[in-house]
Structures are given as C-alpha cells and as structure tokens.
Design a protein around this motif. Structure first.
Motif, short mmCIF file in Angstrom:
data_model
loop_
_atom_site.label_atom_id
_atom_site.label_comp_id
_atom_site.label_asym_id
_atom_site.label_seq_id
_atom_site.Cartn_x
_atom_site.Cartn_y
_atom_site.Cartn_z
N SER A 191 0.84 -1.20 0.00
CA SER A 191 0.00 0.00 0.00
C SER A 191 0.87 1.25 0.00
O SER A 191 2.02 1.22 0.38
CB SER A 191 -0.91 0.00 1.22
OG SER A 191 -0.13 -0.01 2.39
N ALA A 192 0.29 2.34 -0.43
CA ALA A 192 0.97 3.62 -0.39
C ALA A 192 0.60 4.34 0.89
O ALA A 192 -0.36 3.97 1.57
CB ALA A 192 0.58 4.45 -1.61
N ALA A 193 1.35 5.38 1.21
CA ALA A 193 1.09 6.15 2.42
C ALA A 193 -0.33 6.69 2.42
O ALA A 193 -0.95 6.83 3.47
CB ALA A 193 2.10 7.28 2.56
N ALA A 194 -0.87 6.99 1.26
CA ALA A 194 -2.23 7.53 1.17
C ALA A 194 -3.27 6.52 1.67
O ALA A 194 -4.34 6.91 2.11
CB ALA A 194 -2.54 7.92 -0.26
N ASP A 195 -2.95 5.23 1.62
CA ASP A 195 -3.87 4.19 2.07
C ASP A 195 -3.84 3.99 3.58
O ASP A 195 -4.71 3.33 4.13
CB ASP A 195 -3.55 2.85 1.39
CG ASP A 195 -3.72 2.91 -0.11
OD1 ASP A 195 -4.50 3.77 -0.59
OD2 ASP A 195 -3.08 2.12 -0.81
N LEU A 196 -2.82 4.52 4.24
CA LEU A 196 -2.69 4.37 5.69
C LEU A 196 -3.59 5.35 6.43
O LEU A 196 -3.84 6.45 5.93
CB LEU A 196 -1.24 4.61 6.12
CG LEU A 196 -0.21 3.59 5.66
CD1 LEU A 196 1.19 4.08 5.98
CD2 LEU A 196 -0.47 2.25 6.30
N PRO A 197 -4.04 4.99 7.62
CA PRO A 197 -4.80 5.96 8.43
C PRO A 197 -3.92 7.18 8.73
O PRO A 197 -2.70 7.05 8.91
CB PRO A 197 -5.12 5.19 9.70
CG PRO A 197 -4.96 3.75 9.35
CD PRO A 197 -3.94 3.69 8.26
N ALA A 198 -4.52 8.35 8.80
CA ALA A 198 -3.77 9.59 9.03
C ALA A 198 -2.85 9.55 10.25
O ALA A 198 -1.70 9.99 10.16
CB ALA A 198 -4.73 10.77 9.13
N PRO A 199 -3.28 9.01 11.40
CA PRO A 199 -2.37 8.99 12.55
C PRO A 199 -1.10 8.18 12.31
O PRO A 199 -0.05 8.50 12.85
CB PRO A 199 -3.21 8.35 13.67
CG PRO A 199 -4.62 8.55 13.27
CD PRO A 199 -4.62 8.53 11.77
N VAL A 200 -1.19 7.17 11.47
CA VAL A 200 -0.01 6.36 11.14
C VAL A 200 0.84 7.09 10.10
O VAL A 200 2.07 7.15 10.20
CB VAL A 200 -0.42 4.96 10.64
CG1 VAL A 200 0.79 4.16 10.18
CG2 VAL A 200 -1.19 4.22 11.72
N ARG A 201 0.20 7.64 9.11
CA ARG A 201 0.89 8.37 8.03
C ARG A 201 1.76 9.49 8.59
O ARG A 201 2.87 9.73 8.13
CB ARG A 201 -0.16 8.91 7.06
CG ARG A 201 0.33 9.17 5.70
CD ARG A 201 -0.76 9.51 4.71
NE ARG A 201 -1.83 10.37 5.20
CZ ARG A 201 -3.10 10.00 5.32
NH1 ARG A 201 -3.48 8.78 4.99
NH2 ARG A 201 -4.01 10.84 5.76
N GLU A 202 1.27 10.16 9.65
CA GLU A 202 2.01 11.28 10.25
C GLU A 202 3.28 10.83 10.96
O GLU A 202 4.17 11.64 11.22
CB GLU A 202 1.10 12.01 11.25
CG GLU A 202 -0.07 12.70 10.60
CD GLU A 202 -1.13 13.14 11.60
OE1 GLU A 202 -0.96 12.91 12.81
OE2 GLU A 202 -2.15 13.71 11.15
N LEU A 203 3.41 9.56 11.27
CA LEU A 203 4.57 9.05 12.00
C LEU A 203 5.72 8.63 11.09
O LEU A 203 6.83 8.40 11.57
CB LEU A 203 4.16 7.84 12.86
CG LEU A 203 3.11 8.10 13.93
CD1 LEU A 203 2.68 6.78 14.57
CD2 LEU A 203 3.63 9.06 14.97
N LEU A 204 5.47 8.51 9.79
CA LEU A 204 6.49 8.02 8.87
C LEU A 204 7.67 8.99 8.76
O LEU A 204 7.49 10.20 8.74
CB LEU A 204 5.89 7.78 7.49
CG LEU A 204 4.80 6.72 7.42
CD1 LEU A 204 4.28 6.60 5.99
CD2 LEU A 204 5.28 5.39 7.93
N THR A 205 8.86 8.42 8.69
CA THR A 205 10.10 9.19 8.55
C THR A 205 10.90 8.59 7.40
O THR A 205 10.59 7.49 6.95
CB THR A 205 10.95 9.12 9.85
OG1 THR A 205 11.29 7.75 10.09
CG2 THR A 205 10.19 9.68 11.04
N PRO A 206 11.94 9.27 6.95
CA PRO A 206 12.80 8.66 5.94
C PRO A 206 13.41 7.37 6.48
O PRO A 206 13.67 7.24 7.66
CB PRO A 206 13.88 9.72 5.71
CG PRO A 206 13.24 11.00 6.12
CD PRO A 206 12.32 10.64 7.25
N GLY A 207 13.62 6.41 5.61
CA GLY A 207 14.12 5.11 6.05
C GLY A 207 12.96 4.21 6.42
O GLY A 207 11.93 4.21 5.77
N VAL A 208 13.13 3.45 7.49
CA VAL A 208 12.08 2.54 7.97
C VAL A 208 11.62 3.01 9.34
O VAL A 208 12.43 3.33 10.20
CB VAL A 208 12.61 1.09 8.07
CG1 VAL A 208 11.57 0.16 8.66
CG2 VAL A 208 13.05 0.58 6.70
#
Length: 142
Positions: A35-52
């Motif tokens: 899935s792409a970041a757009a498919d993730l719930p907003a609270p999870v999407r906001e936590l993503l950083t470069p890398g893993v």
C-alpha cells in the motif's frame, strides 16, 4: 467421575492454547501488503520518517507494550535509517481495524512511502527483528 474428566479436558485445551500463544509471541511476518502512504490511516501516516519506521501499536494498560517499547527504541537508537514511533490505539479502534491489528503490541515496519515491510505481534526479539530488517536498511547498527 465425569467432572474429573471434564476438568482434565479443560486443562488440556487451556494448555494447548497457552502453548500456541507462546509460540506465536514475537513472530515476524513478512508483509505482502504493497500500500501507499495515502492508504494508511492519518495517525499512522504522520509518524512516517525517511528510512524505515517501526510503528508500535499499543494500548494504555498493556504491560507487554512497555517491554516492546524498550526493545524497539533501543534498536532504533542503535540503527541508522530506523525510527521508532508509538501509537496508542486505545481510543482509535478504527485505526487498528483498518490495519488488521488484533492484539497489542503489534509493530509495523513501514518505509517512508508507506509500504509495510513486516509486522510483529507481541514483543519482538531484537536480533531476529534486526535480521529481518537488514534488506530494507541502508546502514547497519553501530
């Protein structure tokens, strides 16, 4: 005598369930979700950083969640390209449901574009998790 057999049967079933849960604790599942970041719930999407990013889904009164937090934070602190973020889903059951999370702690390893690399139910084993993440990390731990 029937009561004794019923008690022994209940103990056997409970023991089998306990063994099954213990075996599954901390097991890493390679993800097939793309899935792409757009498919993730907003609270999870906001936590993503470069890398893993290791996104730990926890609940307020979860004792294993505290142990998982210690393991994941230490691993992220020692590994380049790896970040740890915790999301309390106590009041966000829709987020947990959308991600298919049935227990806490559950840890999702997500790339910056939102691709789920793997997931762990329960407290992860540090070395096993690091080995599973190596193909997705640019640098190795210090």
């Amino acid at each position: 005598m029937t009561g004794v057999w019923a008690l022994l049967g209940a103990l056997a079933v409970a023991s089998a369930i306990g063994v099954l849960l213990k075996v599954r604790e901390g097991r890493i599942k390679q993800s097939s979700r793309s899935s792409a970041a757009a498919d993730l719930p907003a609270p999870v999407r906001e936590l993503l950083t470069p890398g893993v990013t290791l996104v730990q889904l926890s609940t307020t009164f979860c004792a294993p969640c505290r142990h998982a937090k210690v393991v994941l934070r230490d691993l992220a602190d020692r590994t380049d390209g790896l970040a740890h973020a915790e999301l309390d889903v106590t009041n966000l059951p829709d987020v947990a449901a959308q991600l298919g999370v049935m227990r806490t702690p559950t840890t999702l390893a997500l790339t910056a574009d939102g691709t789920e690399v793997l997931r762990v139910g329960g407290v992860p084993k540090r070395d096993t998790l690091l080995e599973a993440l190596r193909p997705h990390l640019g640098a190795q731990p210090a």
